[in-house]
Write a protein that holds these residues in place. Sequence first.
Motif, PDB file in Angstrom:
ATOM      1  N   ASP A  24       0.830  -1.211   0.000  1.00 14.15           N
ATOM      2  CA  ASP A  24       0.000   0.000   0.000  1.00 14.15           C
ATOM      3  C   ASP A  24       0.860   1.256   0.000  1.00 14.15           C
ATOM      4  O   ASP A  24       0.583   2.213  -0.723  1.00 14.15           O
ATOM      5  N   VAL A  25       1.903   1.265   0.825  1.00  8.59           N
ATOM      6  CA  VAL A  25       2.792   2.429   0.880  1.00  8.59           C
ATOM      7  C   VAL A  25       3.539   2.580  -0.439  1.00  8.59           C
ATOM      8  O   VAL A  25       3.653   3.682  -0.985  1.00  8.59           O
ATOM      9  N   LEU A  26       4.032   1.481  -0.981  1.00  4.41           N
ATOM     10  CA  LEU A  26       4.783   1.544  -2.231  1.00  4.41           C
ATOM     11  C   LEU A  26       3.905   1.902  -3.426  1.00  4.41           C
ATOM     12  O   LEU A  26       4.416   2.364  -4.443  1.00  4.41           O
ATOM     13  N   ALA A  27       2.605   1.714  -3.297  1.00  7.21           N
ATOM     14  CA  ALA A  27       1.691   2.120  -4.373  1.00  7.21           C
ATOM     15  C   ALA A  27       1.735   3.624  -4.588  1.00  7.21           C
ATOM     16  O   ALA A  27       1.452   4.109  -5.682  1.00  7.21           O
ATOM     17  N   ASP A  28       2.126   4.369  -3.545  1.00  9.58           N
ATOM     18  CA  ASP A  28       2.234   5.823  -3.663  1.00  9.58           C
ATOM     19  C   ASP A  28       3.571   6.265  -4.229  1.00  9.58           C
ATOM     20  O   ASP A  28       3.765   7.443  -4.491  1.00  9.58           O
ATOM     21  N   GLU A  30       8.101   5.149  -4.842  1.00  8.08           N
ATOM     22  CA  GLU A  30       9.323   4.509  -4.366  1.00  8.08           C
ATOM     23  C   GLU A  30       9.694   4.978  -2.963  1.00  8.08           C
ATOM     24  O   GLU A  30       9.536   6.147  -2.641  1.00  8.08           O
ATOM     25  N   ARG A  31      10.182   4.036  -2.150  1.00 12.41           N
ATOM     26  CA  ARG A  31      10.559   4.348  -0.759  1.00 12.41           C
ATOM     27  C   ARG A  31      11.806   3.575  -0.364  1.00 12.41           C
ATOM     28  O   ARG A  31      12.034   2.464  -0.832  1.00 12.41           O
ATOM     29  N   SER A  32      12.555   4.148   0.558  1.00  8.67           N
ATOM     30  CA  SER A  32      13.688   3.440   1.148  1.00  8.67           C
ATOM     31  C   SER A  32      13.179   2.587   2.315  1.00  8.67           C
ATOM     32  O   SER A  32      12.067   2.779   2.807  1.00  8.67           O
ATOM     33  N   VAL A  33      14.022   1.670   2.765  1.00 12.74           N
ATOM     34  CA  VAL A  33      13.666   0.843   3.917  1.00 12.74           C
ATOM     35  C   VAL A  33      13.385   1.739   5.121  1.00 12.74           C
ATOM     36  O   VAL A  33      12.405   1.534   5.847  1.00 12.74           O
ATOM     37  N   ASN A  34      14.224   2.747   5.337  1.00  8.53           N
ATOM     38  CA  ASN A  34      14.034   3.644   6.484  1.00  8.53           C
ATOM     39  C   ASN A  34      12.696   4.377   6.410  1.00  8.53           C
ATOM     40  O   ASN A  34      12.040   4.573   7.437  1.00  8.53           O
ATOM     41  N   ASP A  35      12.309   4.790   5.218  1.00 12.15           N
ATOM     42  CA  ASP A  35      10.997   5.428   5.056  1.00 12.15           C
ATOM     43  C   ASP A  35       9.881   4.469   5.445  1.00 12.15           C
ATOM     44  O   ASP A  35       8.930   4.843   6.141  1.00 12.15           O
ATOM     45  N   LEU A  36       9.984   3.233   4.987  1.00 13.86           N
ATOM     46  CA  LEU A  36       8.965   2.233   5.304  1.00 13.86           C
ATOM     47  C   LEU A  36       8.899   1.966   6.802  1.00 13.86           C
ATOM     48  O   LEU A  36       7.813   1.854   7.374  1.00 13.86           O
ATOM     49  N   VAL A  37      10.063   1.867   7.434  1.00 19.67           N
ATOM     50  CA  VAL A  37      10.112   1.649   8.883  1.00 19.67           C
ATOM     51  C   VAL A  37       9.381   2.776   9.595  1.00 19.67           C
ATOM     52  O   VAL A  37       8.545   2.541  10.476  1.00 19.67           O
ATOM     53  N   MET A  38       9.666   4.002   9.201  1.00 20.51           N
ATOM     54  CA  MET A  38       9.052   5.164   9.851  1.00 20.51           C
ATOM     55  C   MET A  38       7.543   5.213   9.591  1.00 20.51           C
ATOM     56  O   MET A  38       6.743   5.412  10.510  1.00 20.51           O
ATOM     57  N   LEU A  39       7.137   5.010   8.355  1.00 20.24           N
ATOM     58  CA  LEU A  39       5.719   5.104   8.003  1.00 20.24           C
ATOM     59  C   LEU A  39       4.868   3.989   8.599  1.00 20.24           C
ATOM     60  O   LEU A  39       3.709   4.201   8.952  1.00 20.24           O
ATOM     61  N   LEU A  40       5.448   2.802   8.707  1.00 20.81           N
ATOM     62  CA  LEU A  40       4.688   1.647   9.185  1.00 20.81           C
ATOM     63  C   LEU A  40       4.838   1.399  10.675  1.00 20.81           C
ATOM     64  O   LEU A  40       4.061   0.649  11.265  1.00 20.81           O
ATOM     65  N   ARG A  72      10.219  -0.236  -5.018  1.00 21.67           N
ATOM     66  CA  ARG A  72       9.031   0.231  -5.742  1.00 21.67           C
ATOM     67  C   ARG A  72       8.149  -0.963  -6.083  1.00 21.67           C
ATOM     68  O   ARG A  72       8.617  -2.093  -6.215  1.00 21.67           O
ATOM     69  N   LEU A  73       6.884  -0.700  -6.225  1.00 23.77           N
ATOM     70  CA  LEU A  73       5.892  -1.706  -6.553  1.00 23.77           C
ATOM     71  C   LEU A  73       6.071  -2.165  -7.992  1.00 23.77           C
ATOM     72  O   LEU A  73       6.331  -1.355  -8.883  1.00 23.77           O
ATOM     73  N   ASN A  74       5.916  -3.452  -8.229  1.00 26.23           N
ATOM     74  CA  ASN A  74       5.907  -4.008  -9.579  1.00 26.23           C
ATOM     75  C   ASN A  74       4.478  -4.477  -9.857  1.00 26.23           C
ATOM     76  O   ASN A  74       4.100  -5.588  -9.510  1.00 26.23           O
ATOM     77  N   GLY A  75       3.705  -3.610 -10.464  1.00 21.43           N
ATOM     78  CA  GLY A  75       2.289  -3.885 -10.690  1.00 21.43           C
ATOM     79  C   GLY A  75       2.021  -5.095 -11.565  1.00 21.43           C
ATOM     80  O   GLY A  75       1.012  -5.771 -11.402  1.00 21.43           O
ATOM     81  N   HIS A  76       2.932  -5.397 -12.501  1.00 19.00           N
ATOM     82  CA  HIS A  76       2.722  -6.560 -13.375  1.00 19.00           C
ATOM     83  C   HIS A  76       2.606  -7.854 -12.586  1.00 19.00           C
ATOM     84  O   HIS A  76       1.851  -8.748 -12.963  1.00 19.00           O
ATOM     85  N   SER A  77       3.317  -7.956 -11.494  1.00 18.44           N
ATOM     86  CA  SER A  77       3.270  -9.181 -10.691  1.00 18.44           C
ATOM     87  C   SER A  77       1.972  -9.314  -9.899  1.00 18.44           C
ATOM     88  O   SER A  77       1.674 -10.391  -9.386  1.00 18.44           O
ATOM     89  N   LEU A  78       1.210  -8.225  -9.791  1.00 17.51           N
ATOM     90  CA  LEU A  78      -0.095  -8.292  -9.120  1.00 17.51           C
ATOM     91  C   LEU A  78      -1.202  -8.753 -10.066  1.00 17.51           C
ATOM     92  O   LEU A  78      -2.303  -9.053  -9.631  1.00 17.51           O
ATOM     93  N   LYS A  79      -0.906  -8.838 -11.359  1.00 11.08           N
ATOM     94  CA  LYS A  79      -1.927  -9.187 -12.347  1.00 11.08           C
ATOM     95  C   LYS A  79      -2.608 -10.525 -12.071  1.00 11.08           C
ATOM     96  O   LYS A  79      -3.836 -10.612 -12.198  1.00 11.08           O
ATOM     97  N   PRO A  80      -1.892 -11.594 -11.687  1.00 14.98           N
ATOM     98  CA  PRO A  80      -2.616 -12.839 -11.394  1.00 14.98           C
ATOM     99  C   PRO A  80      -3.651 -12.680 -10.276  1.00 14.98           C
ATOM    100  O   PRO A  80      -4.735 -13.271 -10.341  1.00 14.98           O
ATOM    101  N   ILE A  81      -3.337 -11.864  -9.288  1.00 11.55           N
ATOM    102  CA  ILE A  81      -4.287 -11.624  -8.201  1.00 11.55           C
ATOM    103  C   ILE A  81      -5.476 -10.824  -8.727  1.00 11.55           C
ATOM    104  O   ILE A  81      -6.628 -11.145  -8.453  1.00 11.55           O
ATOM    105  N   TYR A  82      -5.194  -9.796  -9.520  1.00 11.63           N
ATOM    106  CA  TYR A  82      -6.252  -8.990 -10.125  1.00 11.63           C
ATOM    107  C   TYR A  82      -7.154  -9.854 -10.997  1.00 11.63           C
ATOM    108  O   TYR A  82      -8.391  -9.769 -10.911  1.00 11.63           O
ATOM    109  N   ASP A  83      -6.548 -10.707 -11.824  1.00 10.17           N
ATOM    110  CA  ASP A  83      -7.337 -11.562 -12.713  1.00 10.17           C
ATOM    111  C   ASP A  83      -8.249 -12.494 -11.923  1.00 10.17           C
ATOM    112  O   ASP A  83      -9.391 -12.730 -12.303  1.00 10.17           O
TER     113      ASP A  83
END
Length: 118
Positions: A24-28, A30-40, A72-83
Amino acid sequence: MARAATTTDAFNAVAEPRRRQILDVLADGERSVNDLVMLLGLAQPLVSKHLRVLREVGLVEVRDEGRQRMYRLNGHSLKPIYDWVKNYEQSWSQRFERLDVVLEELKEREDGDDGGNE
């Protein structure tokens, strides 16, 4: 039957709530690990562990930027879930339409009852 490893299947990887939070965070953007740690509000080793799983199934990509690793999020890999979810969309839409009809009928009854009490 043995369960598929989370590192080989996107469905299992996103079954873990913290991994979904990371996505969800990466959908907004690109983030560093430190950013993710702080945000989550999670410990860095835990975030790194989840990022490794997400990276191994291809849901996130990483690049080095100086001393930081940017994810960063790789949206193509979410396609099987979307389908897979898309198969249920028509059923959900039909159920919501039926619910709208029932709610409208209830509202009309309620409005009709109020009109007779005045």
